[in-house]
Design an enzyme around this catalytic site. Sequence first.
Site, PDB file in Angstrom:
ATOM      1  N   GLU A 270       0.788  -1.240   0.000  1.00 26.73           N
ATOM      2  CA  GLU A 270       0.000   0.000   0.000  1.00 26.73           C
ATOM      3  C   GLU A 270       0.818   1.287   0.000  1.00 26.73           C
ATOM      4  O   GLU A 270       0.348   2.317   0.504  1.00 26.73           O
ATOM      5  CB  GLU A 270      -0.911  -0.010   1.234  1.00 26.73           C
ATOM      6  CG  GLU A 270      -0.201   0.165   2.595  1.00 26.73           C
ATOM      7  CD  GLU A 270       0.145  -1.121   3.318  1.00 26.73           C
ATOM      8  OE1 GLU A 270       0.255  -2.171   2.667  1.00 26.73           O
ATOM      9  OE2 GLU A 270       0.322  -1.079   4.554  1.00 26.73           O
ATOM     10  N   GLU A 304      -5.585  -2.792  -0.459  1.00 26.33           N
ATOM     11  CA  GLU A 304      -4.474  -1.827  -0.545  1.00 26.33           C
ATOM     12  C   GLU A 304      -5.014  -0.399  -0.595  1.00 26.33           C
ATOM     13  O   GLU A 304      -4.466   0.506   0.032  1.00 26.33           O
ATOM     14  CB  GLU A 304      -3.590  -2.104  -1.764  1.00 26.33           C
ATOM     15  CG  GLU A 304      -3.040  -3.523  -1.857  1.00 26.33           C
ATOM     16  CD  GLU A 304      -2.409  -4.028  -0.579  1.00 26.33           C
ATOM     17  OE1 GLU A 304      -1.864  -3.224   0.199  1.00 26.33           O
ATOM     18  OE2 GLU A 304      -2.476  -5.250  -0.335  1.00 26.33           O
TER      19      GLU A 304
HETATM   20  N1  PHE Z   1       1.171  -4.473   3.924  1.00 27.73           N
HETATM   21  C1  PHE Z   1       0.869  -5.387   2.853  1.00 27.73           C
HETATM   22  C2  PHE Z   1      -0.650  -5.604   2.911  1.00 27.73           C
HETATM   23  O1  PHE Z   1      -1.167  -6.220   3.781  1.00 27.73           O
HETATM   24  C3  PHE Z   1       1.522  -6.714   2.945  1.00 27.73           C
HETATM   25  C4  PHE Z   1       3.005  -6.705   2.817  1.00 27.73           C
HETATM   26  C5  PHE Z   1       3.796  -6.831   3.931  1.00 27.73           C
HETATM   27  C6  PHE Z   1       3.602  -6.601   1.581  1.00 27.73           C
HETATM   28  C7  PHE Z   1       5.166  -6.850   3.852  1.00 27.73           C
HETATM   29  C8  PHE Z   1       4.961  -6.638   1.475  1.00 27.73           C
HETATM   30  C9  PHE Z   1       5.740  -6.759   2.594  1.00 27.73           C
HETATM   31  O2  PHE Z   1      -1.372  -5.092   2.166  1.00 27.73           O
HETATM   32 ZN    ZN Z   2      -2.635  -4.977   4.422  1.00 24.84          ZN
END
Ligand code: PHE
Ligand code: ZN
Length: 879
Positions: A270, A304
Amino acid sequence: MRTSQPQTIYLSDYKVPAYLVDTVDLRFELFEDGARVHSTLELRRNPESDETAAPLELDGDSLTLESVALNGAELAAGDYEDRGDQLVVRSVPEQFTLTVVTWIEPQNNTRLEGLYKSSGMFCTQCEAEGFRCITFFPDRPDVMARFRTRIEANKDAYPVLLSNGNDVEKGELENGRHFVTWEDPFPKPCYLFALVAGDLVEKRDTFSTCSGRDIDLRMYVEPRNAEKCDHAMDSLKRSMRWDEEVYGREYDLDIFMIVAVDDFNMGAMENKGLNIFNSSCVLASQETATDLAFQRIEAIVAHEYFHNWSGNRVTCRDWFQLSLKEGFTVFRDSQFSADMGSPTVKRIEDVTLLRTAQFAEDGGPMSHPVRPASYMEISNFYTLTIYEKGAEVVRMIHTLLGPDMFRKGSDLYFKRHDGQAVTTDDFVKAMEDASGRDLSQFRLWYEQAGTPVLAISDDFDAETGVYRLTIEQSIPDTPGQTNKKPQHIPFALGLLGQDGQPLPLQLESGDSGAPTERVLELTEAVHTFEFHGVESRPVPSLLRHFSAPVRVRYNWTREQLLFLMSHDPDGFNRWDAGQRLAVDVIQSLVNAPDDAEIDPRLVEAYRKLISDADLDQALVAKMLQLPSEAYLIELTDKADVPAIHRAREAVLRHLAGALKGELLGCYQRHQGSGPYEVTPEAIARRSLRNTALAWLLMIDDEEGRGLAVSQLNAADNMTDRMGALRALVNSGYEADRQKALDHFYDRFQDDPQVVEQWFSVQASSDQAGQLADIRKLLEHPAFDWKNPNKIRSVVGAFAGQNLAAFHKPDGSGYEFLADQVCRLDDSNPQIAARLATPLTRWRKFAPAYSAQMKSALERIRDKSGLSRDVYEVVHKSLA
Ligand code: PHE
Ligand code: ZN
C-alpha cells in the site's frame, strides 16, 4: 548472513525516537551495475524523548557507505561509525541536516526487500524494514517525514520513473538519461516509500470523489499485460466509492497509481499513492484468470486502497501494532467483498480460512497474540493471526457496537489520530469513547493468544417450558502464556422449533415479542441462559455468522445437523451444519475397514442439494465442497494424514457413485450460455458444474471424461478450462492428463500467471504431484528459483495442498522440503521461513510422522549461517 544469535525485540522496551525527521530528499542514480542513493535528511531532537544526549543511530542493511555530511560539511572517518547495520554519529546539534550517500546493488538483490530488479524494471518493497536496504535511516514507523524523490535513469530502458505523491519536475540529462522528481505532501513512515523505474505501458482512468475532485488513476504494467488491467481498474473505482459511502473516506492525493511486478514476496503493498502488486494479484483477463483470481484481485485492490486511511493516514506506532492496520483493513475489505457479492458466501470463505489455517497457527508453536509482545524477525509476523484473527476482533467490536456506533467510532479514530502513528489500544479507545461501551475486558483479545473453546451443553424442561443453555469458555495454553482470563465474546444464536420455525428468544418468561436471534455476551468462565415459553426441545443454532473466532464443542446428533442444514435461517449455519455432518462421517471412517458403511443420510442430504434448483446456488456450490484435508487434520489430534486422505476420498467416491445421475443433471443444467460474466450467479454456476465434473472423474466415469475433454477444448474462460484440467489431472486417466497438460502449456507458456496455475494444479494433485513429479517440475525451463510465485506454485502447493504426498510414511516429503528451505535461505529468507511452516506443525501428527518432521527441522536448524527469519521459525517450533 547472520553471525551471532538473533535478538528478541520486546514491546515493553518501546521508547519514542530520540530524533525526528522532518523531510527526506532522495536522489537515485540508477545504473545496470548498481544504484547510488543520495539522501538528505532534516533532523531534530525529539522533545518528547528523555534521551537528551543520545547519539544519532540510523538503521542500515547491505549498504556500501560512500560519504556522510553534517550541515554540508563532510564528516571525517572518526566522526561517525559504520557498524553495517547502523550508522552512528556521536555528536549532533539540536537540529541539523545530514547527507548520506550509499551504493547498492539492486540487480543482485534476491531477498526482494529494498530496491531490486524484477523482469528488467527497478522496484522497491520497504515494509517492514526494507528502507534500511536503500539508505541509512531511522527505520521505524513512528518516524514520519515528508519525502521528495528524484529518480535518474537511462531514458530508453526506463522511460517511466515513479515515486509517491505528485510529479513536480522532469527533464533530460546527459548520456541518454532523464529524471523525474516526485513530492509527497503527506508525512509518512519510510515503509510506505516506493520507487519504480521501467519500460511500462500506462493505463488511465479517472475517479470523481464525493467532494468533486477528479483523481487521475494510472496502472503501469509490462506491454504484454496491457489487456489485463480492466478488472483491477474497475475494482479500484468500486473501492474508492465504497470507502466514501461506508466509511466517509475520500482519497487525498491527485494521482493514484498501481504497478504490477512479477517478483514479489507478498500479495501487494500500500505505498502512499503508488501501490505495488504481485502480478498474480492484479492482472486478469477472461482467458487467463479464474473466478477465484478475479475475486481475489478485487479484494486485494480494495485492501491496498483502504490502507490509504487505515494504515497510511493513521499508521502504526511500532510493528507490534501491525494488526492495527492489517486487522482493520482486512475487516474493511471483507465488508466490501460482502457488499459486492454474497455476504454469506464471503463469510463462509473467510471462516474456512480462519478455521483451517489460523486456528492451526494459534494451536502451534508460533502461536502469538493479535498484538504480539515480542519477535525476532518482524517479517515472520505477517500472519493469519495478525490479519485474519485481527479482522475477527474488529468484526466483534462491530457486532457489539452495531453498525452506527461502529461508524462513529471509526470516524473518531480517523479524526483523532490523522497523521499519527498509534496503537491498537488507541483504536479500541476511540471505539469506547464514541459508543460509551466499556471494552476493557474485550482488550484481552489483543493480548491473549490461542483459540477460545466454548463447551456447550443444554437441557430442556418440558414441564416449565424452559430451555437451558450452559456455555463454558476456556483458552488453551500457548507458548509463554498460561492460566488465561475469560474473554468478552459476542455469541449470536437462534432456536428452531420442531417444525423448523425460529422461536422467540424469551430470556424472561412472557416476553412473546422477543427477537428470534440474539447476541449473548459471554464474559465469565461459565454462563447459563434460560429461554422461556419453549414448547418442545428446540434445535439450537449456535454461533451464527461465526460471531466470534472460537471453537464450539456441542454434541450435535446427525439428525440435528440434517435439520439445521435444511431449516436454519442463517445461511452460514446451514453451511456449517453440512460441514459438521461431513466431518463426522469422514472421521468415523478414518481407519475403518474398507467396506464400512457410509451414512446414507449424507448421500440423501447431498442429493437434495444437487437437485433442488430453488436453493441459493451460490450457497449450494459452497455446501458441496467437502471439508478439506487440512481442516480435517486441524480437527485431529495426532493426525494420520494418509488415513484421513483415504477416508475423505472414500466418501467423495461414494457420493459421486451414488449421485452420478444428479451430477450429470447438475452439469447440464449449469451449462453456461451467453457471454462470460463475473457475477455471483455466473460464478456459482461455473463452480457447481466444475464440482460435478470433478466428482464424476473421481470415479473415472467415462461420460464425465468425455465432458471434461470437450469442456477443456471449448472453454472460453480460464475457470472452465482450469476446472476441466484439474478434473482430468486428478483422475485415473493418465493419457488424457498428460495430453491435456502438454496442450495447455503449449498454449499458455508465455504467460507467467498461467504457468503458475499450471504448476500448481500438478503440484497439488496426488495423481500428478508425487515427489518424483515435483522434482521434474523443478527442472522445468519455466521454473525459476528467484521467483516467489513459482516457488509457491510448486514447493508451496506440494507441501501445503498435496498433503498425502507430502506426508509419505518414509519421510521423503519432509526431507525434500527441508532441502528447499535450506537452499532458499541463502537467497530469499522471507520465502524460506514461510515455506518451512508445514514442518513447524510436527507435534500435530501421529508419532511416526512427527519424529521425521522434527528431524527435518533439526537439519534446517543445523545449517550454518541461517537467516534470522528461518532461525526464529525453526527454533521456536523445536522449543
Ligand atoms: N502491507 C501489505 C498488505 O497487507 C503486505 C506486505 C507486507 C507486503 C510486507 C509486502 C511486505 O497489504
Ligand atoms: Zn494490508
